[in-house]
Design a protein around this motif. Structure first.
Motif, PDB file in Angstrom:
ATOM      1  N   SER A  85     -13.898 -47.357  24.007  1.00  0.00           N
ATOM      2  CA  SER A  85     -13.392 -46.572  25.121  1.00  0.00           C
ATOM      3  C   SER A  85     -11.924 -46.831  25.441  1.00  0.00           C
ATOM      4  CB  SER A  85     -14.257 -46.838  26.360  1.00  0.00           C
ATOM      5  OG  SER A  85     -14.309 -48.222  26.602  1.00  0.00           O
ATOM      6  N   VAL A  86     -11.183 -47.481  24.548  1.00  0.00           N
ATOM      7  CA  VAL A  86      -9.797 -47.845  24.837  1.00  0.00           C
ATOM      8  C   VAL A  86      -8.961 -46.620  25.210  1.00  0.00           C
ATOM      9  CG1 VAL A  86      -7.687 -48.841  23.886  1.00  0.00           C
ATOM     10  CG2 VAL A  86      -9.887 -49.863  23.341  1.00  0.00           C
ATOM     11  N   VAL A  87      -9.021 -45.588  24.352  1.00  0.00           N
ATOM     12  CA  VAL A  87      -8.197 -44.402  24.581  1.00  0.00           C
ATOM     13  C   VAL A  87      -8.645 -43.661  25.836  1.00  0.00           C
ATOM     14  CG1 VAL A  87      -7.530 -42.180  23.643  1.00  0.00           C
ATOM     15  CG2 VAL A  87      -7.675 -44.173  22.141  1.00  0.00           C
ATOM     16  N   THR A  88      -9.973 -43.456  25.947  1.00  0.00           N
ATOM     17  CA  THR A  88     -10.482 -42.710  27.087  1.00  0.00           C
ATOM     18  C   THR A  88     -10.124 -43.402  28.412  1.00  0.00           C
ATOM     19  OG1 THR A  88     -12.306 -42.130  25.640  1.00  0.00           O
ATOM     20  CG2 THR A  88     -12.546 -41.566  27.948  1.00  0.00           C
ATOM     21  N   GLU A  89     -10.233 -44.718  28.434  1.00  0.00           N
ATOM     22  CA  GLU A  89      -9.898 -45.453  29.660  1.00  0.00           C
ATOM     23  C   GLU A  89      -8.433 -45.244  30.025  1.00  0.00           C
ATOM     24  OE1 GLU A  89     -11.039 -49.553  29.640  1.00  0.00           O
ATOM     25  OE2 GLU A  89     -13.135 -49.097  29.201  1.00  0.00           O
ATOM     26  N   ALA A 100     -24.807 -38.821  24.891  1.00  0.00           N
ATOM     27  CA  ALA A 100     -24.796 -38.548  23.455  1.00  0.00           C
ATOM     28  C   ALA A 100     -26.212 -38.544  22.892  1.00  0.00           C
ATOM     29  CB  ALA A 100     -23.946 -39.588  22.731  1.00  0.00           C
ATOM     30  N   LEU A 101     -27.030 -39.522  23.325  1.00  0.00           N
ATOM     31  CA  LEU A 101     -28.390 -39.627  22.787  1.00  0.00           C
ATOM     32  C   LEU A 101     -29.247 -38.443  23.200  1.00  0.00           C
ATOM     33  CD1 LEU A 101     -29.342 -43.395  23.170  1.00  0.00           C
ATOM     34  CD2 LEU A 101     -29.139 -42.071  21.079  1.00  0.00           C
ATOM     35  N   THR A 102     -29.283 -38.157  24.514  1.00  0.00           N
ATOM     36  CA  THR A 102     -30.189 -37.093  24.956  1.00  0.00           C
ATOM     37  C   THR A 102     -29.726 -35.738  24.448  1.00  0.00           C
ATOM     38  OG1 THR A 102     -28.967 -37.154  27.021  1.00  0.00           O
ATOM     39  CG2 THR A 102     -31.107 -38.214  27.025  1.00  0.00           C
ATOM     40  N   VAL A 103     -28.446 -35.442  24.657  1.00  0.00           N
ATOM     41  CA  VAL A 103     -27.961 -34.124  24.235  1.00  0.00           C
ATOM     42  C   VAL A 103     -27.976 -34.018  22.708  1.00  0.00           C
ATOM     43  CG1 VAL A 103     -26.039 -32.507  24.294  1.00  0.00           C
ATOM     44  CG2 VAL A 103     -26.532 -33.933  26.279  1.00  0.00           C
ATOM     45  N   GLY A 104     -27.470 -35.069  22.020  1.00  0.00           N
ATOM     46  CA  GLY A 104     -27.359 -35.029  20.565  1.00  0.00           C
ATOM     47  C   GLY A 104     -28.716 -34.884  19.890  1.00  0.00           C
ATOM     48  N   ILE A 105     -29.672 -35.720  20.285  1.00  0.00           N
ATOM     49  CA  ILE A 105     -30.971 -35.679  19.608  1.00  0.00           C
ATOM     50  C   ILE A 105     -31.712 -34.381  19.917  1.00  0.00           C
ATOM     51  CG2 ILE A 105     -33.239 -36.795  19.448  1.00  0.00           C
ATOM     52  CD1 ILE A 105     -31.825 -39.454  19.712  1.00  0.00           C
ATOM     53  N   PHE A 135      -9.124 -33.934  24.259  1.00  0.00           N
ATOM     54  CA  PHE A 135     -10.203 -33.357  25.058  1.00  0.00           C
ATOM     55  C   PHE A 135     -10.119 -33.872  26.491  1.00  0.00           C
ATOM     56  CE2 PHE A 135     -14.617 -33.143  26.577  1.00  0.00           C
ATOM     57  CZ  PHE A 135     -14.838 -31.784  26.396  1.00  0.00           C
ATOM     58  N   GLY A 136      -9.819 -35.180  26.651  1.00  0.00           N
ATOM     59  CA  GLY A 136      -9.702 -35.771  27.984  1.00  0.00           C
ATOM     60  C   GLY A 136      -8.633 -35.065  28.798  1.00  0.00           C
ATOM     61  N   LEU A 137      -7.477 -34.860  28.184  1.00  0.00           N
ATOM     62  CA  LEU A 137      -6.393 -34.169  28.885  1.00  0.00           C
ATOM     63  C   LEU A 137      -6.804 -32.748  29.251  1.00  0.00           C
ATOM     64  CD1 LEU A 137      -3.280 -35.420  26.906  1.00  0.00           C
ATOM     65  CD2 LEU A 137      -4.028 -36.093  29.191  1.00  0.00           C
ATOM     66  N   ALA A 138      -7.539 -32.096  28.313  1.00  0.00           N
ATOM     67  CA  ALA A 138      -7.988 -30.735  28.584  1.00  0.00           C
ATOM     68  C   ALA A 138      -8.924 -30.724  29.794  1.00  0.00           C
ATOM     69  CB  ALA A 138      -8.688 -30.156  27.355  1.00  0.00           C
ATOM     70  N   VAL A 139      -9.821 -31.709  29.853  1.00  0.00           N
ATOM     71  CA  VAL A 139     -10.752 -31.793  30.985  1.00  0.00           C
ATOM     72  C   VAL A 139      -9.970 -31.931  32.294  1.00  0.00           C
ATOM     73  CG1 VAL A 139     -12.486 -33.263  32.090  1.00  0.00           C
ATOM     74  CG2 VAL A 139     -12.699 -32.690  29.669  1.00  0.00           C
ATOM     75  N   ILE A 140      -8.961 -32.834  32.276  1.00  0.00           N
ATOM     76  CA  ILE A 140      -8.169 -33.049  33.495  1.00  0.00           C
ATOM     77  C   ILE A 140      -7.431 -31.765  33.888  1.00  0.00           C
ATOM     78  CG2 ILE A 140      -6.201 -34.302  34.459  1.00  0.00           C
ATOM     79  CD1 ILE A 140      -7.047 -36.681  32.737  1.00  0.00           C
ATOM     80  N   LEU A 141      -6.902 -31.101  32.885  1.00  0.00           N
ATOM     81  CA  LEU A 141      -6.153 -29.872  33.108  1.00  0.00           C
ATOM     82  C   LEU A 141      -7.046 -28.788  33.703  1.00  0.00           C
ATOM     83  CD1 LEU A 141      -3.187 -29.482  32.439  1.00  0.00           C
ATOM     84  CD2 LEU A 141      -3.877 -28.157  30.432  1.00  0.00           C
ATOM     85  N   LEU A 162     -18.260 -39.112  35.296  1.00  0.00           N
ATOM     86  CA  LEU A 162     -18.675 -37.979  34.463  1.00  0.00           C
ATOM     87  C   LEU A 162     -17.595 -37.453  33.518  1.00  0.00           C
ATOM     88  CD1 LEU A 162     -21.223 -35.768  36.384  1.00  0.00           C
ATOM     89  CD2 LEU A 162     -21.358 -36.571  34.027  1.00  0.00           C
ATOM     90  N   PRO A 163     -16.375 -37.137  34.024  1.00  0.00           N
ATOM     91  CA  PRO A 163     -15.372 -36.615  33.082  1.00  0.00           C
ATOM     92  C   PRO A 163     -15.063 -37.567  31.923  1.00  0.00           C
ATOM     93  CG  PRO A 163     -14.671 -36.303  35.353  1.00  0.00           C
ATOM     94  CD  PRO A 163     -15.891 -37.135  35.406  1.00  0.00           C
ATOM     95  N   PRO A 164     -14.755 -38.867  32.190  1.00  0.00           N
ATOM     96  CA  PRO A 164     -14.512 -39.732  31.028  1.00  0.00           C
ATOM     97  C   PRO A 164     -15.749 -39.928  30.162  1.00  0.00           C
ATOM     98  CG  PRO A 164     -14.491 -41.022  33.059  1.00  0.00           C
ATOM     99  CD  PRO A 164     -14.517 -39.583  33.458  1.00  0.00           C
ATOM    100  N   ALA A 165     -16.950 -39.968  30.757  1.00  0.00           N
ATOM    101  CA  ALA A 165     -18.166 -40.174  29.956  1.00  0.00           C
ATOM    102  C   ALA A 165     -18.404 -38.982  29.039  1.00  0.00           C
ATOM    103  CB  ALA A 165     -19.362 -40.403  30.866  1.00  0.00           C
ATOM    104  N   LEU A 166     -18.158 -37.781  29.558  1.00  0.00           N
ATOM    105  CA  LEU A 166     -18.291 -36.585  28.715  1.00  0.00           C
ATOM    106  C   LEU A 166     -17.305 -36.641  27.555  1.00  0.00           C
ATOM    107  CD1 LEU A 166     -18.775 -33.524  31.096  1.00  0.00           C
ATOM    108  CD2 LEU A 166     -20.276 -34.308  29.248  1.00  0.00           C
ATOM    109  N   THR A 167     -16.067 -37.019  27.885  1.00  0.00           N
ATOM    110  CA  THR A 167     -15.032 -37.094  26.859  1.00  0.00           C
ATOM    111  C   THR A 167     -15.404 -38.095  25.777  1.00  0.00           C
ATOM    112  OG1 THR A 167     -13.437 -36.677  28.604  1.00  0.00           O
ATOM    113  CG2 THR A 167     -12.576 -37.473  26.512  1.00  0.00           C
ATOM    114  N   LEU A 168     -15.841 -39.272  26.240  1.00  0.00           N
ATOM    115  CA  LEU A 168     -16.178 -40.336  25.301  1.00  0.00           C
ATOM    116  C   LEU A 168     -17.433 -39.996  24.500  1.00  0.00           C
ATOM    117  CD1 LEU A 168     -15.491 -43.171  24.361  1.00  0.00           C
ATOM    118  CD2 LEU A 168     -16.795 -44.082  26.264  1.00  0.00           C
ATOM    119  N   GLY A 169     -18.394 -39.301  25.172  1.00  0.00           N
ATOM    120  CA  GLY A 169     -19.680 -39.031  24.520  1.00  0.00           C
ATOM    121  C   GLY A 169     -19.635 -37.854  23.571  1.00  0.00           C
TER     122      GLY A 169
END
Lengths: 535, 307
Positions: free
Chosen positions: B247-251, B108-113, B146-152, B175-182
């Motif tokens: 991260s409750v939902v993403t986990e 989030a920091l690197t990409v966002g900023i 978004f998480g479900l979409a990534v898995i799909l 990576l997939p959960p971190a992307l989703t969460l970030g």
């Protein structure tokens, strides 16, 4: 310098465009100016006249929306490219230094000023060893009492005057041929202003530079200028030597500006009437912070004053002298820690309920910033009529009186349905005055009410105040840092410093024959004012 | 300055005390813990036995003070489910959550900023509009979706299952959960850094720096960015404080073996001691993160030091 008589800077027929949809097509046009070695050219005009645009064009920092479309600017005989050019700007910054109006804001708030000055040397390739000694030498050249500690300071730790010295030091660090100063003393107190003007005059000789000095103040021009150019609406109306133009102005606009700048106390006499507002030894102390870092600040100390019906009292002092705090006490927006304030013989601290509401409607205020003082979502008529409606008059009656007030302060009834953004600063101040006067106040407190306005508009608003006072008969407390304004409007005056009154009395006698040392200093620092004579 | 530090510490202490007390109150309101512990069809005597054993028959303020005393001693009770201490259950799960949260914050920091900076420097043109459109999409997108979409997409497009491998933590798996969460915070960092940088760029001191001949890149990196970063620090503090809770939902979606999963399970099984400790830990990280931000301000913004 090869040729001592060659112009340092030469502008010929310069025209700078405004973006489409602006109120005029050109920001400035047909500007021709010449600055000779070691000369000071003063560019004078009101805000919006295009002075600063010229400075920015010379420094190569014009915003993209304002392109240099016509004419040439020659620096030391060489033409400056019209497009923004990074490489040329580096070169240009060696030859010219610039000083801005708000010195603190023109420094990076989170870096030490010493490092910011060294950076200028760094980007021009001067070695690390040489940098610090050169910066320190420059800091003593601008007469900062302790260069080492100034070097280590952050901008917010300095006063406006000190910060302006830092910025001047930065501008002269590379020993440029030209110093461009854009209203460098406008934000400063009179005494500090006098010091900075003196400093610029001294450094001009020491560093062998020319100066382009932008100001709206003829007093300043008379102190510092060799040549003068008067501007209005993007055009130069008159130019010549300062002596000739100030003694014998040809242009009607110049004459009007000069008249506005006069220190004139002639028409003032104190009337003996009933006392309406009285302060008896009042003090106000602010407590800052909480628990561990609490500090006390004595804003007002044992101030007494008396205001008679229909008269005007000026409160004069520099920023931080406690003028505005005094106003807040008189309005009962702050409760005093000691002393009493009487309105028509009643202690205002005891007022409650209906009596307090009556006091609130009878003592009104007009503030300095006409932009912040009006709610941008309120139509003018609603802003003016709000007061009477709150105090119980009917909607229709309040509205019709609001229209009346508008014409009284010189605005058309059509403006009632418009919003504050659609008005200029002077017009907004008229609206604020209408809003205050619709309450039929007995006392009007004006806190720096004309300070944010241009001189010619200042005169109009001051005239308006006087005219309305004659017609409606209210008393005024007029708070100002500007001696010209105080002289023009008041019957009596109190001079404040550090929360205390240093001198008080009838305006004419205080200004003609000041007793306190501080008053004398204020008067002698006022630009263009020498020994009781105006300009 | 010591006054500043002391008052911030005092404020943090008061906040913690309030949280601890609120947790106590809410758990008492959420039903009788003794009844929750006993089997559903247990007779009243059994419930009373538990109540007495847990000290629930004593007056409320006695319970409260002994609860405070236990917390000070570091005793947060035992999970009824597994019989282990709630702290050790939490600590088992903590690394996985920090790994996921840290990774997503980094993204989030690197990409966002970077996106925010690009947008600010290209104000009004297509790059700016593109970045802004992306950031609205990013924080409007719910992460369970978004998480479900990534898995799909992983499963249908690349024949790879991205939904988590149970207990293992790996570089590829994060990576997939971190992307989703970030994603959501990338959007807000982009927006925030854009507006902060735009505000700074228009400050007079940058014009003054230009007049002094300071080159553009140096103005950007040495003058504009450090000033624009000051308000961002608050946002980073909030992200750090939400590291555990966020991260409750993403986990859940990615079957990531972290604290969030533990929390959901503990709530489902009415494992009060564990829920209570996780809530306290979440509040504690938020308070500590805010405290750190306050102190960080002292270092990066000299204007605060003088007060």
């Amino acid at each position: 310098m090869k040729n001592t008589n060659a112009a340092i800077l030469e502008l010929s027929n310069v025209g700078i465009g405004l973006p489409l949809g602006a109120d005029r097509q050109w920001a400035v046009r047909d500007i021709s100016l010449t600055i000779l070695p070691q000369q000071t050219l003063c560019l004078v005009g009101e805000s919006g006249s295009g002075k600063s645009v010229i400075a920015q064009a010379i420094m190569g920092i014009l915003p993209a929306a304002l392109p240099l479309k016509e004419g040439t600017i020659k620096l030391l005989g060489k033409s400056i490219p019209k497009q923004r050019s990074p490489s040329f700007n580096l070169l240009r910054s060696v030859k010219m230094g610039m000083v801005f109006q708000d010195a603190v804001a023109s420094l990076n708030p989170i870096k030490k000023v010493g490092h910011q000055l060294e950076e200028i040397l760094l980007v021009h390739g001067i070695s690390r060893k040489e940098r610090k000694p050169r910066v320190l030498k420059m800091l003593s050249a601008v007469l900062l009492p302790n260069p080492e500690s100034a070097y280590r300071s952050y901008p917010h730790e300095m006063s406006g005057g000190q910060a302006q010295r830092i910025v001047i030091a930065g501008a002269l660090l590379l020993n440029p041929s030209l110093l461009v100063a854009d209203e460098p003393t406008t934000a400063l107190d009179v005494t500090t202003q006098a010091e900075i003007l003196e400093l610029i005059t001294k450094l001009k000789v020491e560093f062998n530079t020319s100066v382009l000095f932008i100001t709206h103040d003829f007093g300043v021009v008379s102190e510092i200028g060799d040549q003068i150019a008067v501007m209005k609406d993007g055009k130069i109306l008159e130019q010549g030597s300062v002596k000739n133009v100030l003694k014998n102005p040809q242009n009607e606009y110049t004459q009007r500006l000069l008249k506005a700048a006069n220190l004139d106390t002639s028409k003032k006499k104190l009337k003996e009437t009933e006392e309406i507002l009285k302060a008896d030894n009042i003090s106000l102390t602010y407590k800052k912070g909480f628990f561990f870092n609490q500090t006390k600040f004595k804003a007002v100390q044992k101030v007494s004053l008396s205001l008679t019906a229909g008269s005007t009292l000026a409160v004069v002092g520099e920023s931080g002298s406690g003028k505005s705090s005094l106003a807040k006490c008189l309005l009962r927006l702050e409760n005093t820690n000691a002393g009493k304030i009487y309105y028509r013989g009643k202690d205002i601290a005891d007022l409650k309920g209906a009596h307090l509401r009556n006091f609130r409607s009878k003592v009104q205020v007009v503030l300095q910033d006409p932009f912040g003082a009006l709610d941008p979502r309120f139509k003018i008529i609603d802003a003016i009529a709000e007061g009477p409606i709150i105090h119980g008059s009917s909607w229709d009656e309040a509205n019709s009186r609001a229209i009346e007030m508008l014409s009284l302060v010189g605005l058309t009834p059509q403006s009632a349905e418009r919003y504050p953004q659609e008005f200029s600063g002077g017009q907004r101040q008229r609206i604020c005055i209408a809003r205050a006067l619709i309450m039929r106040p007995e006392v009007l407190i004006a806190d720096e009410a004309v300070s944010a306005l241009d001189v010619s508009i200042q005169v109009k608003i001051l005239d308006l105040f006087e005219d309305l006072q004659k017609r409606l008969g209210f008393a005024m407390v007029f708070i100002t840092h500007d001696l010209h304004v105080a002289a023009a409007i008041s019957d009596s005056v109190i001079v404040m410093k550090d929360g205390q009154v240093v001198e008080s009395g009838p305006t004419s006698s205080v200004f003609k024959n000041p007793q306190a040392k501080y008053t004398k200093m204020l008067l002698s620092s006022a630009p263009g004012y020498q020994g009781g004579e105006a300009l | 300055m010591t006054g500043f530090i002391l008052s911030k510490l005092l404020r943090a202490f008061i906040t913690l005390l309030l949280t601890v007390s609120l947790v106590f109150i809410f758990i008492r309101f959420s039903g009788d813990p003794a009844a929750a512990m006993a089997p559903p069809d247990a007779p009243q005597e059994v419930i009373d036995y538990y109540a007495e054993k847990l000290g629930l028959d004593k007056p409320l303020w006695v319970q409260y003070t002994s609860y405070l005393a236990q917390i000070v001693k570091g005793d947060f009770g035992y999970s009824v489910d597994s019989g282990r201490s709630s702290v050790s259950l939490f600590l088992d799960r903590l690394p996985a959550t920090l790994y996921l949260g840290g990774f997503s914050l980094l993204i989030a920091l690197t990409v966002g900023i970077s996106l925010g900076t690009v947008a600010a420097l290209n104000r009004g043109n297509f790059l700016d509009r593109g970045v802004m459109a992306f950031s609205v999409f990013a924080f409007a997108m719910p992460n369970f979706l978004f998480g479900l979409a990534v898995i799909l997409i992983g499963a249908l497009g690349f024949q790879t299952y991205l939904g988590g491998q149970g207990a293992s933590i790996s570089w590829v798996g994060v990576l997939p959960p971190a992307l989703t969460l970030g994603l959501a915070s990338t959007g807000s960092y982009a927006r925030f850094s854009r507006s902060s940088l735009l505000e700074t760029i228009n400050k007079p001191f940058l014009l003054a720096a230009e007049a002094r001949g300071i080159p553009r890149t140096r103005r950007l990196f040495f003058h504009a960015m450090p000033n624009a970063a000051i308000p961002l620090v608050t946002l980073i503090g909030l992200s750090l404080g939400g590291l555990i809770a966020g991260s409750v939902v993403t986990e859940q979606v990615f079957a990531w073996p972290g604290v969030g999963q533990l929390l959901v399970r503990s709530v489902a099984t009415r494992d009060i001691a564990t829920v209570q400790f996780i809530v306290l830990a979440i509040a504690g990280t938020m308070v500590v993160a805010n405290l750190l931000v306050d102190f960080l301000y002292l270092i990066i913004d000299p204007r605060i030091r003088v007060q």
